[in-house]
Design a protein around this motif. Structure first.
Motif, PDB file in Angstrom:
ATOM      1  N   SER A 147       0.846  -1.198   0.043  1.00 56.51           N
ATOM      2  CA  SER A 147      -0.170   0.102   0.020  1.00 56.51           C
ATOM      3  C   SER A 147       0.968   1.393   0.184  1.00 56.51           C
ATOM      4  CB  SER A 147      -0.947  -0.202   1.172  1.00 56.51           C
ATOM      5  OG  SER A 147      -0.299   0.032   2.359  1.00 56.51           O
ATOM      6  N   THR A 174     -10.037  -6.550   4.243  1.00 53.49           N
ATOM      7  CA  THR A 174     -11.054  -6.048   5.332  1.00 53.49           C
ATOM      8  C   THR A 174     -12.323  -6.340   4.819  1.00 53.49           C
ATOM      9  OG1 THR A 174     -11.021  -3.571   4.778  1.00 53.49           O
ATOM     10  CG2 THR A 174      -9.310  -4.445   6.211  1.00 53.49           C
ATOM     11  N   GLN A 215      -6.974  -6.994  -7.788  1.00 56.39           N
ATOM     12  CA  GLN A 215      -7.173  -6.239  -6.252  1.00 56.39           C
ATOM     13  C   GLN A 215      -6.573  -7.120  -5.387  1.00 56.39           C
ATOM     14  OE1 GLN A 215      -7.685  -3.150  -6.116  1.00 56.39           O
ATOM     15  NE2 GLN A 215      -7.536  -2.826  -8.020  1.00 56.39           N
ATOM     16  N   TYR A 224     -13.441   2.316  -6.652  1.00 54.30           N
ATOM     17  CA  TYR A 224     -13.088   1.425  -7.308  1.00 54.30           C
ATOM     18  C   TYR A 224     -13.454   0.954  -8.682  1.00 54.30           C
ATOM     19  CZ  TYR A 224     -11.127  -0.013  -2.810  1.00 54.30           C
ATOM     20  OH  TYR A 224     -10.495  -0.055  -1.415  1.00 54.30           O
ATOM     21  N   LYS A 264     -14.669  -4.273   4.935  1.00 54.87           N
ATOM     22  CA  LYS A 264     -15.100  -3.065   4.351  1.00 54.87           C
ATOM     23  C   LYS A 264     -14.673  -2.623   2.866  1.00 54.87           C
ATOM     24  CE  LYS A 264     -14.776   2.251   4.538  1.00 54.87           C
ATOM     25  NZ  LYS A 264     -14.394   3.369   5.419  1.00 54.87           N
ATOM     26  N   GLN A 265     -13.397  -3.020   2.572  1.00 49.38           N
ATOM     27  CA  GLN A 265     -12.886  -3.261   1.289  1.00 49.38           C
ATOM     28  C   GLN A 265     -13.819  -4.238   0.444  1.00 49.38           C
ATOM     29  OE1 GLN A 265      -8.661  -4.007   2.374  1.00 49.38           O
ATOM     30  NE2 GLN A 265      -8.128  -2.016   1.695  1.00 49.38           N
ATOM     31  N   SER A 283     -17.244  -3.034  -0.451  1.00 50.95           N
ATOM     32  CA  SER A 283     -17.265  -1.963  -1.406  1.00 50.95           C
ATOM     33  C   SER A 283     -16.912  -2.315  -2.632  1.00 50.95           C
ATOM     34  CB  SER A 283     -15.974  -1.119  -0.928  1.00 50.95           C
ATOM     35  OG  SER A 283     -15.827   0.295  -1.965  1.00 50.95           O
ATOM     36  N   MET A 284     -15.966  -3.419  -3.007  1.00 51.00           N
ATOM     37  CA  MET A 284     -15.610  -4.021  -4.124  1.00 51.00           C
ATOM     38  C   MET A 284     -16.658  -4.804  -4.772  1.00 51.00           C
ATOM     39  SD  MET A 284     -12.386  -3.630  -5.287  1.00 51.00           S
ATOM     40  CE  MET A 284     -10.797  -3.226  -4.716  1.00 51.00           C
ATOM     41  N   ASN A 328     -18.451   4.736  -6.217  1.00 51.03           N
ATOM     42  CA  ASN A 328     -17.654   3.513  -5.737  1.00 51.03           C
ATOM     43  C   ASN A 328     -16.275   4.190  -6.346  1.00 51.03           C
ATOM     44  OD1 ASN A 328     -16.130   1.226  -5.595  1.00 51.03           O
ATOM     45  ND2 ASN A 328     -17.905   0.584  -4.247  1.00 51.03           N
ATOM     46  N   ASN A 341      -5.658  -5.616  -1.721  1.00 48.90           N
ATOM     47  CA  ASN A 341      -6.752  -4.492  -1.389  1.00 48.90           C
ATOM     48  C   ASN A 341      -8.191  -4.999  -0.973  1.00 48.90           C
ATOM     49  OD1 ASN A 341      -4.900  -2.551  -2.203  1.00 48.90           O
ATOM     50  ND2 ASN A 341      -5.504  -2.491  -4.362  1.00 48.90           N
ATOM     51  N   MET A 342      -8.209  -6.388  -0.818  1.00 53.14           N
ATOM     52  CA  MET A 342      -9.567  -7.164  -0.510  1.00 53.14           C
ATOM     53  C   MET A 342      -9.274  -7.923   1.100  1.00 53.14           C
ATOM     54  SD  MET A 342     -11.321  -8.253  -4.003  1.00 53.14           S
ATOM     55  CE  MET A 342     -12.731  -8.720  -2.914  1.00 53.14           C
TER      56      MET A 342
END
Length: 477
Positions: free
Chosen positions: A23, A139, A131, A282, A141-142, A145-146, A280, A136-137
């Motif tokens: 990150s 949590t 991702q 992403y 939340k992530q 969102s995805m 969003n 990026n996946m």
């Protein structure tokens, strides 16, 4: 220790590679992209970040063994093959239904609609696989969102593209037949939109679950998700399309206004899906840039539909094997495309090819000696026994016995291998070209490759049947 040189003020930052995470590198990469490339410091920053990203990914992503890649690809490949067999059997059954006999444009619609469904699902699988590999996946939340952003994005693309592909089928049918039937046009549009949006909505959740489980069990989702994305949904899409079209056909003559209401409902939902996608982070960029590949792929698949419509009545058994050759070719090239895309994301900044990646190389290097050639060889070798198993299984299920002639088997294997090799070479050039031109191949490459696979597969299979006819043979012994 790794030193980052800030091109603006010359400050140096030092940190251990074991402490830095992906990150941080991505954050610095974004800053580097924002800076002007005219300064030497910016070039140093980009070079440093590229080297560091490659170093970090070699730390966090160990090199896969060839047998591990083969095993991870083989299982979903076999499952997807079952889907292609089912698609061929279903298409061979429904071709004699009244709705297919009366509205021949459905045969033009089938390859384009299946291509659309596969493109949208495989792009989603490729995006989420990348991702996941980038971390990026991790949590809840992530992940949510995805999921929400990508589901909404696919609904937008499916609604618009399904309407357009139905208009293409209607237009081509009108040119061929010399007449336009408004009721048939309404049936095709409604059937296309219901099939595309419903199948995408349901099966995309399955794909997301596959990607998350692959990541949990330490498997590369690039190897697992993309083969399942297209062909596993082919049988569902053909079954849904044929039954929806049959249902609409039962009342379209006297109550076609209901079809207009169905189309209007989908169009009224479209602004909501656009709002969710645009909100969003992403999926917002894809909403603006992801249309050209999808729409171009529809046009290419549409030409494949023209080939299918012109030969479906000439060759007995053609519709049984057409989904198999198209599905397997698309499955295999999607694996290669997703892996190359992930490699580029992990080792360089978009717009800059890493030192080990060459765009324009001869076919034998792309398939035999390049960095990605090992996977290409595995996929080519896997296609040979896979094609044999699938065509014999489809023939047995459809006819109740094994009846394929030796001439057909040899002809089919030849054209299928040619198709796969062409697609793998095109994938190598196309993905590197897109990366160099700053187009994310996760969103752009697969639609072109799978639609080319449909066109090549249908055309080459037609050539194989023409060859069999020329030598006085048939697909059965």
């Amino acid at each position: 220790m790794v030193a980052f040189l800030d091109g603006t003020n010359g400050r140096a930052m030092s940190a251990s590679p074991m402490v830095l995470n992906v990150s941080l590198v991505e954050e610095e990469s974004k800053k580097a992209n924002a800076q002007s490339l005219s300064s030497g410091g910016s070039l140093v920053t980009i070079a440093s970040l590229t080297t560091t990203t490659s170093t970090l990914n070699s730390t966090y992503h160990s090199k896969e063994k060839w047998w591990s890649t083969a095993m991870q690809v083989a299982v979903p490949f076999l499952i997807a093959g079952i889907g292609t067999i089912g698609a061929g059997i279903v298409l061979g059954t429904v071709q004699n239904w009244p709705v297919f006999r009366e509205i021949s444009e459905l045969f033009i619609l089938v390859p384009a609609l299946l291509g659309l469904k596969g493109n949208l699902d495989m792009c989603l699988a490729s995006r989420l696989s990348t991702q996941t590999n980038l971390g990026n996946m991790e949590t809840i939340k992530q992940i949510w969102s995805m999921i929400i952003g990508n589901i909404a994005l696919v609904q937008v693309q499916a609604t618009v593209a399904a309407l357009l592909v139905s208009l293409f089928a209607v237009s081509v049918g009108a040119v061929i037949d010399g007449m336009f039937d408004f009721k048939h046009a309404m049936l095709l549009a409604a059937s296309s939109m219901v099939t595309a949006t419903s199948s995408c909505f349901i099966l995309d959740f399955v794909m997301i679950a596959v990607i998350l489980l692959s990541h949990k069990f330490k498997m590369n989702p690039d190897n697992v998700a993309t083969p399942l994305a297209a062909s596993f949904g082919d049988v569902v899409s053909i079954t849904l399309l044929s039954n929806v079209a049959l249902l609409f056909h039962s009342f379209h003559e006297y109550n076609y206004n209901l079809l207009f209401v169905i189309i209007a409902c989908y169009l009224l939902l479209l602004p909501f899906w656009i709002w969710v996608t645009h909100s969003n982070q992403y999926t917002r960029p894809v909403l603006k840039t992801g249309w050209v590949p999808v729409l171009s792929a529809l046009l290419i698949s549409g030409f494949g539909g023209l080939v299918l419509d012109s030969v479906v009545g000439l060759f007995d058994g053609f519709v049984i094997f057409q989904p198999i050759i198209n599905g397997i070719g698309g499955n295999l090239v999607s694996v290669q495309a997703s892996r190359i895309s992930t490699m580029l994301h992990q080792s360089s900044l978009i717009g800059i090819l890493p030192p080990h990646a060459k765009m324009c190389i001869p076919p034998w290097k792309a398939l035999l000696t390049s960095r990605q050639a090992r996977t290409a060889r595995i996929l080519i070798m896997m296609s040979i026994p896979g094609q044999l198993v699938f065509i014999f299984a489809a023939d047995y299920i459809f006819t109740g016995k094994v009846s394929l002639s030796a001439a057909f088997v040899l002809s089919y294997l030849t054209v299928s291998i040619v198709q796969v090799m062409l697609l793998l070479y095109i994938a190598h050039i196309l993905i590197h070209f897109m990366w160099k031109r700053k187009f994310d191949p996760d969103n752009c490459a697969i639609p072109y490759l799978t639609s080319l696979g449909d066109l090549l597969g249908t055309s080459l299979l037609a050539i194989a049947f023409l060859f069999l006819r020329s030598i006085g043979s048939n697909y059965v012994g």
